[in-house]
Motif scaffolding. Structure first.
Motif, PDB file in Angstrom:
ATOM      1  N   CYS A   1      27.368  42.025  43.330  1.00 40.86           N
ATOM      2  CA  CYS A   1      27.113  40.963  44.476  1.00 40.86           C
ATOM      3  C   CYS A   1      27.652  41.630  45.873  1.00 40.86           C
ATOM      4  O   CYS A   1      28.583  42.213  45.955  1.00 40.86           O
TER       5      CYS A   1
ATOM      6  N   HIS B   1      22.529  31.160  44.514  1.00 44.92           N
ATOM      7  CA  HIS B   1      23.333  31.154  45.994  1.00 44.92           C
ATOM      8  C   HIS B   1      22.401  30.091  46.876  1.00 44.92           C
ATOM      9  O   HIS B   1      21.275  30.370  47.268  1.00 44.92           O
TER      10      HIS B   1
ATOM     11  N   PRO C   1      32.733  40.848  43.677  1.00 44.88           N
ATOM     12  CA  PRO C   1      32.288  41.900  44.571  1.00 44.88           C
ATOM     13  C   PRO C   1      33.113  43.474  44.050  1.00 44.88           C
ATOM     14  O   PRO C   1      32.603  44.474  44.216  1.00 44.88           O
TER      15      PRO C   1
ATOM     16  N   GLN D   1      24.607  37.678  39.591  1.00 44.74           N
ATOM     17  CA  GLN D   1      25.622  36.790  40.020  1.00 44.74           C
ATOM     18  C   GLN D   1      25.140  36.151  41.365  1.00 44.74           C
ATOM     19  O   GLN D   1      25.494  35.078  41.679  1.00 44.74           O
TER      20      GLN D   1
ATOM     21  N   TYR E   1      37.247  33.794  48.334  1.00 49.03           N
ATOM     22  CA  TYR E   1      38.017  33.469  47.160  1.00 49.03           C
ATOM     23  C   TYR E   1      37.818  34.213  45.978  1.00 49.03           C
ATOM     24  O   TYR E   1      38.512  34.242  44.923  1.00 49.03           O
ATOM     25  N   CYS E   2      36.648  35.164  46.262  1.00 46.63           N
ATOM     26  CA  CYS E   2      35.975  35.734  44.797  1.00 46.63           C
ATOM     27  C   CYS E   2      36.295  37.215  44.549  1.00 46.63           C
ATOM     28  O   CYS E   2      35.995  37.724  45.596  1.00 46.63           O
TER      29      CYS E   2
ATOM     30  N   ASN F   1      28.145  39.431  48.604  1.00 46.65           N
ATOM     31  CA  ASN F   1      28.305  38.284  49.274  1.00 46.65           C
ATOM     32  C   ASN F   1      29.782  38.330  49.780  1.00 46.65           C
ATOM     33  O   ASN F   1      30.254  37.507  51.063  1.00 46.65           O
ATOM     34  N   PHE F   2      30.780  38.889  49.101  1.00 42.12           N
ATOM     35  CA  PHE F   2      32.239  38.750  49.457  1.00 42.12           C
ATOM     36  C   PHE F   2      32.540  37.210  49.816  1.00 42.12           C
ATOM     37  O   PHE F   2      33.116  37.149  50.869  1.00 42.12           O
ATOM     38  N   CYS F   3      32.570  36.225  49.177  1.00 37.92           N
ATOM     39  CA  CYS F   3      33.018  34.885  49.168  1.00 37.92           C
ATOM     40  C   CYS F   3      34.526  35.031  49.281  1.00 37.92           C
ATOM     41  O   CYS F   3      34.965  36.009  48.541  1.00 37.92           O
TER      42      CYS F   3
HETATM   43  S1  SF4 Z   1      31.137  33.307  44.346  1.00 33.73           S
HETATM   44 FE1  SF4 Z   1      29.316  34.432  43.749  1.00 33.73          FE
HETATM   45  S2  SF4 Z   1      28.339  34.784  45.634  1.00 33.73           S
HETATM   46 FE2  SF4 Z   1      30.378  34.545  46.351  1.00 33.73          FE
HETATM   47  S3  SF4 Z   1      31.311  36.589  45.926  1.00 33.73           S
HETATM   48 FE3  SF4 Z   1      31.658  35.601  44.076  1.00 33.73          FE
HETATM   49  S4  SF4 Z   1      29.824  36.313  42.793  1.00 33.73           S
HETATM   50 FE4  SF4 Z   1      29.594  36.787  44.836  1.00 33.73          FE
END
Ligand code: SF4
Length: 433
Positions: free
Chosen positions: A154, A232, A164, A198, A160-161, A156-158
């Motif tokens: 992934c 997404h 990645p 993802q 909270y996540c 995107n580097f949200c």
């Molecule tokens: S929430 Fe989904 S889109 Fe966002 S960083 Fe995590 S895996 Fe990637």
């Protein structure tokens, strides 16, 4: 030598365990489903929440006790937690023999063979961000549903996540390999395929984007249903929605994680869309696919979330009326940006907001399921229901568990059920001839 894999976490991990099984079997190891028969026990782990990691650490501690009576037993950890913690895991529990990260599964047979020659802890967690497991067609643990990985990683580097950091950058699998894997599933009588990634909407292979891939998958003989996760909201294009509407095998369901209904919070989450954009996508989906079921993920109490901002999420859920939602209180993950934010919301407030979302969604889900009474649903029969052996259970195209009086001969078949009741998140009905 026999091996067993205990899998935690999402469908990607289930698919990875099937792939690891294939790699191991190709090297002469034999899969078993009985722990006491296994010479090698692997834990395929999840890192999304601390709780998931704590659980597996507990399970590993239980299993290492077997080494007292079986000195040759090999115990290893693979998957996201292996990637995140690496050799730290070996320091936490010295009875673990190997830790192998998500890009190194091809090395597993060699690592395990090496352990039998010279017993010392091995950690292999280098990431190349490119590994796509070319030419591996997984041995299915599930005879009814094929979970087919179309991309890994992934970008995107949200905030909270952790994904990645433990799964690396996005890379797509070739169209030919995906179609071949689905054809194999169809030939085995599997009717339902779920495309996994993802962020499946970012799929890209030599000019083929996700909608074009869906069109190709839709044409594969033998299969009757196509699903995909996860989407997404920033990448749901008109082309994708139109493709979903026009492909007869693509089921009328989308899982579209919203996370928050407030634009400022979405920005600090690094989600790259606004609530208005999200609502626009929902409206387009519903206008082209009127009977589509929509499910989501929501986080309550993200760092800095005020009561007013929370109300935006609450109101958005009320407006959209999801069929179902996975709702979580924000929980910090070490290694992510949001865990470092200094405006964390108090635990009691997070919990209280979560409860309000759960109360709201439970009512909506109940109402939406009751609206199904009287409808005739196509159900893919999966097996006996957990509560009553005379009742059988399956999923409708719009991803609702449906129970009806039946027998073993129906398993694996697509049948029609008339809905007579809705209890919690389950529809109940009778077979229609
Ligand atoms: S929430 Fe989904 S889109 Fe966002 S960083 Fe995590 S895996 Fe990637």
């Amino acid at each position: 030598m026999k091996f067993i894999i205990e899998t935690y976490g999402c469908q990607m991990n289930v698919a990875d365990s099937e792939m690891i099984s294939t790699i191991m079997e190709n090297s002469g190891y034999e899969l078993t489903d009985t722990l006491t028969d296994a010479d090698i026990i692997m834990f395929n782990t999840c890192s999304v929440r601390q709780h998931a990691e704590d659980r597996v650490i507990g399970r590993i501690s239980n299993e290492v006790a077997r080494k007292i009576s079986n000195k040759n037993l090999v115990i290893g950890v693979v998957g996201c937690m292996a990637q995140r913690l690496g050799k730290e895991l070996g320091e936490m529990n010295t009875k673990i023999d190997f830790v192998v990260g998500v890009d190194n599964y091809f090395k597993l047979p060699e690592i395990i063979e090496g352990l039998y020659n010279k017993r010392h802890f091995v950690s292999s967690v280098d990431m190349n961000h490119k590994e796509i497991y070319h030419d591996i067609y997984p041995i299915r643990s599930n005879e009814l549903n094929a979970f087919v990985t179309i991309m890994r990683g992934c970008n995107n580097f949200c905030t909270y996540c952790i994904v990645p950091y433990v799964r690396g950058r996005e890379r797509s699998r070739s169209v030919d390999e995906i179609i071949k894997e689905i054809k194999i599933a169809g030939e085995k009588g599997i009717k339902e395929v779920t495309l996994l990634g993802q962020n499946v909407n970012s799929y890209s292979w030599e000019g083929i984007n996700f909608p074009k891939l869906l069109q190709k998958v839709n044409k594969v003989d033998g299969i009757s249903r196509v699903r995909f996760v996860t989407s997404h909201p920033k990448d749901i294009s008109d082309e994708l929605i139109e493709t979903m509407a026009s492909c007869d095998k693509v089921c009328e369901h989308i899982h579209l994680p919203v996370q928050s209904g407030n634009n400022e919070i979405l920005k600090v989450m690094n989600r790259n869309y606004t609530a208005e954009h999200y609502l626009n996508r929902i409206s387009k989906l519903r206008s082209l696919i009127p009977n589509i079921a929509i499910t989501t993920d929501v986080i309550a109490g993200f760092p800095g979330e005020t009561e007013e901002q929370f109300q935006d999420t609450y109101n958005l859920m009320k407006e959209i009326r999801y069929d179902f939602a996975f709702m979580f209180k924000y929980s910090p993950r070490i290694g992510t940006k949001a865990a470092e934010f200094n405006n964390q919301v108090e635990e009691a407030v997070r919990l209280e907001r979560l409860q309000r979302l759960i109360d709201l969604q439970t009512e909506i889900t109940h109402e939406k399921y009751k609206e199904q009474i009287g409808q005739i649903k196509e159900v893919y029969v999966e097996g006996p229901s957990k509560k009553d052996e005379n009742e059988y259970s399956g999923k409708s195209r719009d991803f609702k568990i449906t129970i009806f009086p039946g027998d073993e001969s129906l398993v694996g078949k697509l049948i029609k059920v008339k809905v007579e009741d809705a209890v919690g998140w389950t529809l109940k009905g009778h077979l229609v001839e």
